[in-house]
Design a protein around this motif. Structure first.
Motif, PDB file in Angstrom:
ATOM      1  N   ASP A  22       0.832  -1.204   0.000  1.00 13.44           N
ATOM      2  CA  ASP A  22       0.000   0.000   0.000  1.00 13.44           C
ATOM      3  C   ASP A  22       0.867   1.255   0.000  1.00 13.44           C
ATOM      4  OD1 ASP A  22      -2.298  -1.524   0.013  1.00 13.44           O
ATOM      5  OD2 ASP A  22      -2.606  -1.386   2.183  1.00 13.44           O
ATOM      6  N   LEU A  23       1.938   1.229   0.787  1.00 15.89           N
ATOM      7  CA  LEU A  23       2.853   2.371   0.827  1.00 15.89           C
ATOM      8  C   LEU A  23       3.522   2.579  -0.528  1.00 15.89           C
ATOM      9  CD1 LEU A  23       4.527   1.754   4.314  1.00 15.89           C
ATOM     10  CD2 LEU A  23       3.013   3.662   3.720  1.00 15.89           C
ATOM     11  N   ALA A  25       2.355   1.729  -3.416  1.00 19.02           N
ATOM     12  CA  ALA A  25       1.361   2.227  -4.370  1.00 19.02           C
ATOM     13  C   ALA A  25       1.133   3.727  -4.208  1.00 19.02           C
ATOM     14  CB  ALA A  25       0.045   1.470  -4.190  1.00 19.02           C
ATOM     15  N   ARG A  26       1.402   4.236  -3.004  1.00 12.48           N
ATOM     16  CA  ARG A  26       1.240   5.673  -2.745  1.00 12.48           C
ATOM     17  C   ARG A  26       2.508   6.452  -3.066  1.00 12.48           C
ATOM     18  NH1 ARG A  26      -1.308   4.260   2.471  1.00 12.48           N
ATOM     19  NH2 ARG A  26       0.395   5.359   3.529  1.00 12.48           N
ATOM     20  N   GLY A  27       3.528   5.743  -3.524  1.00  7.97           N
ATOM     21  CA  GLY A  27       4.765   6.413  -3.888  1.00  7.97           C
ATOM     22  C   GLY A  27       5.748   6.590  -2.757  1.00  7.97           C
ATOM     23  N   GLU A  28       5.491   5.983  -1.596  1.00  7.07           N
ATOM     24  CA  GLU A  28       6.416   6.077  -0.467  1.00  7.07           C
ATOM     25  C   GLU A  28       7.643   5.211  -0.748  1.00  7.07           C
ATOM     26  OE1 GLU A  28       5.966   8.052   2.045  1.00  7.07           O
ATOM     27  OE2 GLU A  28       3.889   8.644   1.649  1.00  7.07           O
ATOM     28  N   THR A  29       8.797   5.709  -0.433  1.00  9.69           N
ATOM     29  CA  THR A  29      10.032   4.963  -0.702  1.00  9.69           C
ATOM     30  C   THR A  29      10.719   4.459   0.562  1.00  9.69           C
ATOM     31  OG1 THR A  29      11.309   7.030  -0.754  1.00  9.69           O
ATOM     32  CG2 THR A  29      10.448   6.206  -2.857  1.00  9.69           C
TER      33      THR A  29
END
Length: 213
Positions: A22-23, A25-29
């Motif tokens: 989920d992270l 998919a939200r663009g969190e690296t």
């Protein structure tokens, strides 16, 4: 000597993987154990301890690389490949399982379905044709199946589980409302919503005023 990893740790890994997906998919690296723990209601120390069974991840003060950790967890869990499932029991519950769209995207594919009801045999559910359960043994002898799903009445569950085991299946998901037994080397998980609700009512009752009904 192989390190024995507690089952509860294994059960938490898919939860971590889903949160990381989920992270991603939200663009969190990058994510810290603190932030991941807050998402999952797990302590950061528990997350670090669980992951330590499988090696060293992340750097102190910098957190975890989301894609890197997700990739490693998928490897550990074996969900970086495709798995073939066999469904036995295509009543209302079995049909709902067969038509559930969440399996495929995660690499789990129902490749065969069986039932004893002549009214169901020959119909298509979830993209597969329901076969007569009399053909189960023959099918397993000639086709690779990784996981068996049992959704039959309680009285029939153990016999079905035994047939799956004889057919070479080493992992079984049992939805029948009974505890089925398997030999060593075979993994089985029992899914019973009624039992789950009965354990929840304990906590509801404990929070009620004394004498309340």
């Amino acid at each position: 000597m192989t390190l024995e990893i507690p089952e509860v740790v294994i059960n938490r890994l898919p939860v971590y993987a889903r949160a990381l997906a989920d992270l991603a998919a939200r663009g969190e690296t990058v994510v810290s154990s603190q932030a991941l723990g807050e998402l999952l209601d797990v302590t950061p120390a528990q997350i670090r301890k669980d992951l330590s069974y499988f090696g060293r991840f992340g750097k102190q003060g910098r957190g975890y690389n989301v894609q890197g950790l997700l990739h490693r967890l998928r490897e550990i869990l074996g969900i970086d490949r495709q798995w073939r499932l066999c469904l036995v029991g295509v009543g209302r519950l079995g049909q709902a399982i067969a038509e559930y769209g969440g399996f495929g995207p995660q690499g789990f594919h129902i490749v065969a379905a069986f039932d004893a009801n002549p009214a169901v045999v020959g119909k298509h559910v979830g993209g597969v044709e329901v076969q007569d359960i009399a053909r189960l043994d023959e099918y397993l002898a000639h086709n690779r199946v990784d996981i068996g799903i049992v959704a039959v009445p309680a009285a029939e569950a153990q016999d079905v589980v035994d047939r799956l085991v004889r057919g070479g299946i080493r992992a079984i998901l049992n939805y029948a409302p009974v505890t089925a037994h398997v030999p060593p080397g075979v993994s089985i998980r029992h899914i019973d919503p009624v039992l789950a609700m009965q354990s929840m009512t304990y906590y509801i009752k404990r929070s009620e005023p004394a004498g309340a009904k």
